[in-house]
Design an enzyme around this catalytic site. Sequence first.
Site, PDB file in Angstrom:
ATOM      1  N   ARG A  24      49.036  27.436  65.480  1.00 14.19           N
ATOM      2  CA  ARG A  24      49.040  28.502  64.490  1.00 14.19           C
ATOM      3  C   ARG A  24      50.336  28.437  63.705  1.00 14.19           C
ATOM      4  O   ARG A  24      51.412  28.636  64.248  1.00 14.19           O
ATOM      5  CB  ARG A  24      48.906  29.859  65.179  1.00 14.19           C
ATOM      6  CG  ARG A  24      48.741  30.978  64.181  1.00 14.19           C
ATOM      7  CD  ARG A  24      48.423  32.259  64.909  1.00 14.19           C
ATOM      8  NE  ARG A  24      48.190  33.312  63.955  1.00 14.19           N
ATOM      9  CZ  ARG A  24      48.324  34.580  64.254  1.00 14.19           C
ATOM     10  NH1 ARG A  24      48.675  34.953  65.467  1.00 14.19           N
ATOM     11  NH2 ARG A  24      48.097  35.488  63.349  1.00 14.19           N
ATOM     12  N   SER A 100      42.904  29.079  57.256  1.00 17.96           N
ATOM     13  CA  SER A 100      43.518  30.408  57.233  1.00 17.96           C
ATOM     14  C   SER A 100      43.134  31.175  58.488  1.00 17.96           C
ATOM     15  O   SER A 100      42.101  30.918  59.101  1.00 17.96           O
ATOM     16  CB  SER A 100      43.036  31.195  56.014  1.00 17.96           C
ATOM     17  OG  SER A 100      41.683  31.583  56.163  1.00 17.96           O
ATOM     18  N   ASP A 101      43.978  32.123  58.852  1.00 19.96           N
ATOM     19  CA  ASP A 101      43.578  33.093  59.860  1.00 19.96           C
ATOM     20  C   ASP A 101      42.430  33.883  59.238  1.00 19.96           C
ATOM     21  O   ASP A 101      42.207  33.848  58.025  1.00 19.96           O
ATOM     22  CB  ASP A 101      44.759  33.998  60.219  1.00 19.96           C
ATOM     23  CG  ASP A 101      44.677  34.526  61.639  1.00 19.96           C
ATOM     24  OD1 ASP A 101      43.548  34.690  62.146  1.00 19.96           O
ATOM     25  OD2 ASP A 101      45.734  34.786  62.231  1.00 19.96           O
ATOM     26  N   TRP A 102      41.674  34.597  60.057  1.00 19.41           N
ATOM     27  CA  TRP A 102      40.474  35.292  59.603  1.00 19.41           C
ATOM     28  C   TRP A 102      40.817  36.279  58.488  1.00 19.41           C
ATOM     29  O   TRP A 102      41.590  37.205  58.696  1.00 19.41           O
ATOM     30  CB  TRP A 102      39.844  36.013  60.791  1.00 19.41           C
ATOM     31  CG  TRP A 102      38.385  36.239  60.650  1.00 19.41           C
ATOM     32  CD1 TRP A 102      37.774  37.428  60.402  1.00 19.41           C
ATOM     33  CD2 TRP A 102      37.347  35.276  60.764  1.00 19.41           C
ATOM     34  NE1 TRP A 102      36.421  37.256  60.356  1.00 19.41           N
ATOM     35  CE2 TRP A 102      36.118  35.943  60.575  1.00 19.41           C
ATOM     36  CE3 TRP A 102      37.329  33.901  60.999  1.00 19.41           C
ATOM     37  CZ2 TRP A 102      34.897  35.299  60.621  1.00 19.41           C
ATOM     38  CZ3 TRP A 102      36.108  33.260  61.048  1.00 19.41           C
ATOM     39  CH2 TRP A 102      34.915  33.948  60.862  1.00 19.41           C
TER      40      TRP A 102
END
Length: 195
Positions: A24, A100-102
């Site tokens: 991440r 991308s993150d959610w």
Amino acid sequence: MAATPCAWMPRISAVAARPVSSGRWSAPDDSETERLTVDVRMSERVLREVYLAPFEAAVEAGVWLVMAAYNKVNGTTMTASPLLWDVLKDEGDFDGAVVSDWAAVRTAEEPARAALDLAMPGPHSPWETCLTGALEDGRVPEKAVDDKVRRLLRLAHRVGALAPGPAPRRPAVHARDPGAAAPGRRRRIGTGRQR
């Protein structure tokens, strides 16, 4: 967390030995409080010497996928940050994909130019309605989209999604793609130095 970059290596190496390895790209994101709105301000020196060292270790361990977080760094969201291209992909010679993150993508053009490869969740992201127009108008270069497709196809190949049969058991940690930059060109992510 007060761990040194060396302390991260055993964990990162163990994660990279799994069939799909990811990290991440949340530097510097140390808090869940206001993670959608926090803007972390710091000098480039602090960013490189403190926060980017674990990501350098992750890239060197062979992660295939990196997730860009919600936070901002020095005024720019991580999904639109020049750190994705300049530091991760260029200096770090990362050949994997960046997602991308959610729902972390808030606009279409900036993340597309900044080297985000996939906006999640798909297919209903800001890219659904805007990216084609931005590409046609020249606001997002065609070569940027070509790079995204190449990286996503490389990831699909690595996990065995493009060929019949089971997915590979271990990532090719040390294998380089023929089109990748020569090792002599690589710089250390945390320091910006040539190696």
